[in-house]
Design a protein around this motif. Structure first.
Motif, PDB file in Angstrom:
ATOM      1  N   LYS A  19     -36.781  85.843 121.958  1.00  0.00           N
ATOM      2  CA  LYS A  19     -35.020  86.043 121.851  1.00  0.00           C
ATOM      3  C   LYS A  19     -35.206  86.214 123.680  1.00  0.00           C
ATOM      4  O   LYS A  19     -34.224  85.103 123.474  1.00  0.00           O
ATOM      5  N   LEU A  20     -35.715  86.844 124.562  1.00  0.00           N
ATOM      6  CA  LEU A  20     -35.805  86.148 125.616  1.00  0.00           C
ATOM      7  C   LEU A  20     -35.924  84.638 126.525  1.00  0.00           C
ATOM      8  O   LEU A  20     -35.367  83.775 127.015  1.00  0.00           O
ATOM      9  N   LEU A  21     -36.459  83.926 125.791  1.00  0.00           N
ATOM     10  CA  LEU A  21     -37.289  82.986 126.229  1.00  0.00           C
ATOM     11  C   LEU A  21     -35.601  81.753 125.826  1.00  0.00           C
ATOM     12  O   LEU A  21     -35.649  80.836 126.253  1.00  0.00           O
ATOM     13  N   ILE A  33     -46.755  83.544 128.774  1.00  0.00           N
ATOM     14  CA  ILE A  33     -46.172  84.993 129.240  1.00  0.00           C
ATOM     15  C   ILE A  33     -47.251  85.809 129.371  1.00  0.00           C
ATOM     16  O   ILE A  33     -47.428  85.981 128.447  1.00  0.00           O
ATOM     17  N   LYS A  34     -46.829  86.311 130.579  1.00  0.00           N
ATOM     18  CA  LYS A  34     -47.453  88.099 130.663  1.00  0.00           C
ATOM     19  C   LYS A  34     -46.182  88.846 130.713  1.00  0.00           C
ATOM     20  O   LYS A  34     -45.234  88.791 131.001  1.00  0.00           O
ATOM     21  N   ILE A  35     -46.692  90.194 130.233  1.00  0.00           N
ATOM     22  CA  ILE A  35     -46.139  91.330 129.912  1.00  0.00           C
ATOM     23  C   ILE A  35     -47.261  92.482 131.009  1.00  0.00           C
ATOM     24  O   ILE A  35     -47.920  92.652 130.229  1.00  0.00           O
ATOM     25  N   GLU A  42     -48.977  82.425 122.204  1.00  0.00           N
ATOM     26  CA  GLU A  42     -47.733  82.778 121.208  1.00  0.00           C
ATOM     27  C   GLU A  42     -47.530  82.822 120.007  1.00  0.00           C
ATOM     28  O   GLU A  42     -46.524  82.777 119.297  1.00  0.00           O
ATOM     29  N   ASP A  43     -48.548  82.961 119.434  1.00  0.00           N
ATOM     30  CA  ASP A  43     -48.356  83.357 117.791  1.00  0.00           C
ATOM     31  C   ASP A  43     -47.831  84.760 117.615  1.00  0.00           C
ATOM     32  O   ASP A  43     -47.327  85.431 116.988  1.00  0.00           O
ATOM     33  N   GLN A  44     -47.919  85.222 119.281  1.00  0.00           N
ATOM     34  CA  GLN A  44     -47.418  86.526 119.384  1.00  0.00           C
ATOM     35  C   GLN A  44     -46.060  87.124 119.799  1.00  0.00           C
ATOM     36  O   GLN A  44     -45.086  87.910 119.751  1.00  0.00           O
ATOM     37  N   TRP A  45     -45.137  85.709 119.997  1.00  0.00           N
ATOM     38  CA  TRP A  45     -43.995  85.590 121.127  1.00  0.00           C
ATOM     39  C   TRP A  45     -43.032  86.007 119.985  1.00  0.00           C
ATOM     40  O   TRP A  45     -42.015  86.753 120.311  1.00  0.00           O
ATOM     41  N   GLU A  46     -42.868  86.609 118.281  1.00  0.00           N
ATOM     42  CA  GLU A  46     -41.787  86.480 117.319  1.00  0.00           C
ATOM     43  C   GLU A  46     -41.661  87.419 116.986  1.00  0.00           C
ATOM     44  O   GLU A  46     -40.942  88.734 116.734  1.00  0.00           O
ATOM     45  N   GLY A  53     -37.936  97.574 131.277  1.00  0.00           N
ATOM     46  CA  GLY A  53     -38.381  97.920 132.573  1.00  0.00           C
ATOM     47  C   GLY A  53     -40.084  96.962 132.835  1.00  0.00           C
ATOM     48  O   GLY A  53     -40.394  97.273 133.261  1.00  0.00           O
ATOM     49  N   ASP A  54     -40.288  96.888 132.095  1.00  0.00           N
ATOM     50  CA  ASP A  54     -41.008  95.336 131.811  1.00  0.00           C
ATOM     51  C   ASP A  54     -41.062  94.349 132.741  1.00  0.00           C
ATOM     52  O   ASP A  54     -39.913  93.811 132.751  1.00  0.00           O
ATOM     53  N   ASP A  55     -42.560  93.757 133.699  1.00  0.00           N
ATOM     54  CA  ASP A  55     -42.199  93.534 134.205  1.00  0.00           C
ATOM     55  C   ASP A  55     -42.719  91.838 133.205  1.00  0.00           C
ATOM     56  O   ASP A  55     -44.546  91.930 132.715  1.00  0.00           O
ATOM     57  N   VAL A  56     -41.877  90.670 132.860  1.00  0.00           N
ATOM     58  CA  VAL A  56     -42.271  89.932 132.166  1.00  0.00           C
ATOM     59  C   VAL A  56     -42.544  88.568 133.127  1.00  0.00           C
ATOM     60  O   VAL A  56     -42.057  88.627 134.241  1.00  0.00           O
ATOM     61  N   LYS A  57     -44.203  87.858 132.706  1.00  0.00           N
ATOM     62  CA  LYS A  57     -43.389  86.280 133.564  1.00  0.00           C
ATOM     63  C   LYS A  57     -43.321  85.799 132.811  1.00  0.00           C
ATOM     64  O   LYS A  57     -43.750  85.424 131.959  1.00  0.00           O
TER      65      LYS A  57
END
Lengths: 65, 717
Positions: A19-21, A33-35, A42-46, A53-57
């Motif tokens: 959803k973020l993407l 993606i790093k959280i 990638e198979d975990q993105w869904e 407060g998370d830091d997402v790269k």
């Protein structure tokens, strides 16, 4: 609020990587993606929930036109 | 018919030689051709030249330096066109190994320019016995220079009857100089076209014969007006023939290593390309949709970075046109990435070839953006038609597009009008008029003559003739050093502004393309980070042009392990591949730092070359404000929320209560200040003074302290 690539971005309930993407319109096919410094495959993105407060790269692997 | 064409050739001179075999990537000979006195000779390539200049662009710069004086102009006879493939070029085991670099004094910039290109010419030249070709002088009448690498003969022939436009000329010459249908793949033709005669941004086509489609294909050395120089010398074409390319024609030091490195990448491409950029299917068209999504696609003279109709130009729209049969479409043997896409049987709707069905090479991303979105046009068939005509007429799609975009904005602002353009309504989106302008350029007629001057000269003309506001034209005219910008919106990436402005030859993205790393990934937060990126990437990418390799196989395919690398943007595994290939071909033993040192020596040399020609100081690294930020109200308002937030966060200014004009002024002051800061930081990292001149210590560090270079920099210390 979360950080996406070091910049503030509004958090909402149920936010996942996918959803973020979509919200960021990040359509490039090679993104790492790093959280909070942990790589998310990638198979975990869904299903991977992003917490307030998370830091997402979202590192786009593109350095050349 | 073609037999008669050859019968009408007049032999001016013939030179016989014993072709040298390549040894560890070098033949150790170069070919010198002078068209003024019809002299041809071989030269030795010395160990010094190989050590300091490596090959490709490095060789071109060295030969040109020795050919010209500080007073030489692009159209003086002593200017040269130098083509050199580099030591690794011509291997067939690793994708992207057939590149040539072309160097000359540019009609656009007045100083040295380099342009890289695929096609078969460079490798076939090398296997004919030459690490480089220098062409100097001017012919009296149109000539063809022919190199027969099997027979060891070079001729200069007057060629009065052949076409000038490349799609016909390259076919004619391929047929004339090949000995059979089978032999056509052994021919490569370098040519320009009719528009190269009337514009400053003529380009060169490098051909290869597509055996599957039985068609001559064309790849382009687009930037800097080299095709204009070619036609000014009255060269119709340079042709090479060499039969007998083999996998080990470079006679490499370690063939096994090359084969092993190649197999690894071939497997990677087969495994990953379909889930990454799909280069084998899309070519570089995949970038159009990506750029539109990230607000980076130039639209209406770089005013905006996105357009709702941008979706019409995405890769899935283009592949409908491509003739793709599942096999790699490479521009040299062994390229499994195969990005050289082609449209067959495309029916033209305008111009001298109207109604004919032709082969169109491309379009590449740059062409789509330059002649399409940047003119506010989102019609694919129009883009294909312009692509074809730019290629056959021999003009650079980037300069054509960026120049026409500038003219359209001038027209919409009343700086030029229907009267001054001879009736052309140059409004954004007007595809019929864009095509008319292109055809006028080919004929050297009407407003096409002015359009063909390029942006820098147009700005001077419009100020002088039409009392245009010079400051506005400088803001919106997307050129730097006289070269038109490549097709990326850099407003929100300070590093990319520097990537364009601080490039040696002008704003071409092949030195540093760092928009995502900077603007999207935010990986370069400090000036030190930014300067380091603007050091590393230009040096690395320059090296590819020294050895004859393609950039696309570096980062348009990415190994799985790269995501765990500390510096993923560098794609270090592929950089190491290049180093391994270079060592395996030449027998040298360098590491990545050694690679960067080789490159930096040549880079510093090129900077001093600019200085020698009267450029190369800080003032020439200044960029138009359109590349930094919003020039017009419409641009500001299109991203008002973002700009207002920046005023608050970066300048501590409260935007509320301020007019848009006030806010634009504040933003401009800030951004111009930032550009000066990045300039200072990059100069320091590159070992230059605050005026952008390499210090003596820098020249010594990279072994470039030749007396004539020292003399140049001492004048400015």
């Amino acid at each position: 609020m979360i950080k996406v690539n070091g910049r503030d971005f509004p958090w909402e309930e149920g936010l996942t990587v996918t959803k973020l993407l979509e919200k960021k319109n990040y359509t490039f096919p090679s993104i790492v993606i790093k959280i909070n410094d942990k790589t998310i495959s990638e198979d975990q993105w869904e299903i991977m929930a992003i917490e307030d407060g998370d830091d997402v790269k979202a590192i786009h692997l593109i350095t050349g036109g | 018919m073609n037999y008669n064409l050859k019968e009408n050739h007049k032999l001016l001179t013939e030179f016989q030689y014993q072709p040298s075999k390549a040894d560890k990537g070098y033949t150790n000979k170069s070919l010198y051709v002078n068209l003024s006195d019809n002299k041809i000779k071989e030269k030795e390539v010395t160990e010094m030249i190989k050590e300091k200049f490596i090959g490709g662009r490095g060789f071109g710069l060295w030969y040109l330096w020795n050919a010209v004086t500080p007073n030489t102009k692009w159209n003086d006879p002593e200017n040269e066109i130098i083509i050199s493939p580099g030591p690794v070029a011509g291997i067939t085991q690793y994708p992207g190994s057939g590149k040539s670099l072309v160097v000359t004094l540019s009609p656009n910039t007045g100083t040295v320019v380099d342009s890289n290109v695929g096609g078969y010419f460079g490798p076939l030249l090398k296997f004919s016995g030459f690490d480089a070709l220098e062409v100097q002088g001017k012919a009296e009448n149109d000539v063809v220079v022919f190199i027969d690498g099997n027979k060891g003969i070079v001729t200069i022939e007057e060629a009065p009857e052949e076409a000038v436009d490349s799609h016909i000329l390259a076919e004619q010459l391929t047929e004339i100089y090949s000995e059979s249908e089978e032999d056509k793949k052994n021919i490569s033709v370098v040519s320009a076209g009719t528009a190269a005669e009337h514009t400053t941004f003529g380009m060169l086509n490098f051909s290869f014969y597509d055996v599957r489609r039985k068609a001559v294909r064309l790849k382009q050395a687009g930037r800097g007006g080299i095709g204009t120089v070619l036609r000014d010398k009255k060269i119709k074409a340079v042709v090479v023939r060499f039969k007998g390319v083999k996998g080990d024609s470079n006679n490499p030091a370690d063939f096994e290593k090359i084969a092993k490195t190649g197999v690894k990448l071939h497997k990677e491409i087969c495994r990953l390309d379909d889930s990454q950029n799909r280069m084998r299917h899309n070519g570089t068209t995949f970038l159009a949709g990506i750029m539109n999504d990230y607000n980076l696609l130039p639209t209406e003279n770089f005013r905006f970075g996105s357009h709702p109709d941008g979706k019409l130009l995405t890769a899935k729209e283009w592949i409908k046109y491509f003739d793709y049969n599942g096999k790699a479409d490479g521009c040299w043997y062994g390229c499994t990435l195969g990005c050289a896409k082609v449209v067959c049987d495309f029916e033209l709707t305008s111009g001298p070839y109207q109604g004919q069905k032709v082969v169109v090479d491309g379009p590449e991303y740059e062409t789509i953006a330059a002649v399409g979105s940047n003119l506010g046009i989102f019609d694919k068939e129009y883009i294909l038609e312009v692509n074809f005509y730019c290629d056959t007429y021999g003009i650079d799609t980037i300069s054509f597009g960026t120049t026409t975009a500038f003219l359209m904005e001038c027209y919409q602002n009343g700086i030029i009008n229907k009267e001054t353009t001879g009736g052309l309504e140059l409004t954004f989106g007007n595809k019929e008029v864009a095509l008319k302008l292109l055809h006028q350029m080919a004929k050297g007629e009407g407003f096409g003559k002015i359009a063909g001057l390029g942006i820098r000269k147009q700005k001077e003309l419009f100020v002088k003739e039409y009392a245009a506001d010079a400051e506005f034209l400088n803001d919106i005219g997307m050129e730097c050093k006289g070269l038109e910008y490549a097709e990326y919106v850099s407003k929100e990436s300070l590093v990319q502004q520097g990537g364009f402005g601080l490039a040696n030859k002008g704003p071409q993205h092949d030195e540093a393309w760092l928009i995502f790393m900077d603007q999207v990934n935010n990986q370069l937060p400090t000036f030190e980070d930014k300067a380091e990126a603007l050091h590393y990437f230009p040096m690395f990418r320059t090296w590819l042009g020294l050895v004859g390799m393609c950039k696309l196989v570096w980062n348009d395919i990415v190994p799985e392990s790269n995501k765990d690398n500390e510096e993923p943007a560098k794609i270090t595994e592929h950089v190491q591949n290049y180093v391994d290939l270079y060592n395996a071909v030449t027998g040298n033993n360098i590491d990545i730092n050694g690679m960067l040192d080789q490159s930096e020596g040549v880079y510093q040399f090129q900077r001093v070359f600019n200085l020698r020609m009267g450029y190369g100081t800080r003032e020439y690294d200044q960029v138009p404000y359109r590349s930094m930020g919003p020039v017009t109200l419409a641009e500001y308002q299109s991203l008002q929320e973002q700009y207002d937030a920046q005023l608050k966060e970066l300048l501590g200014v409260e935007p509320e209560g301020k007019s848009s004009e006030e806010k634009m002024k504040l933003l401009r002051q800030y951004r111009e200040g930032q550009y000066h800061k990045i300039t200072d930081a990059v100069y320091e990292r590159r070992g230059w003074t605050r005026n952008g001149i390499p210090t003596l210590e820098t020249l010594k560090k990279f072994g470039m302290d030749f007396p004539e270079l020292v003399e140049q920099v001492e004048k400015h210390q």
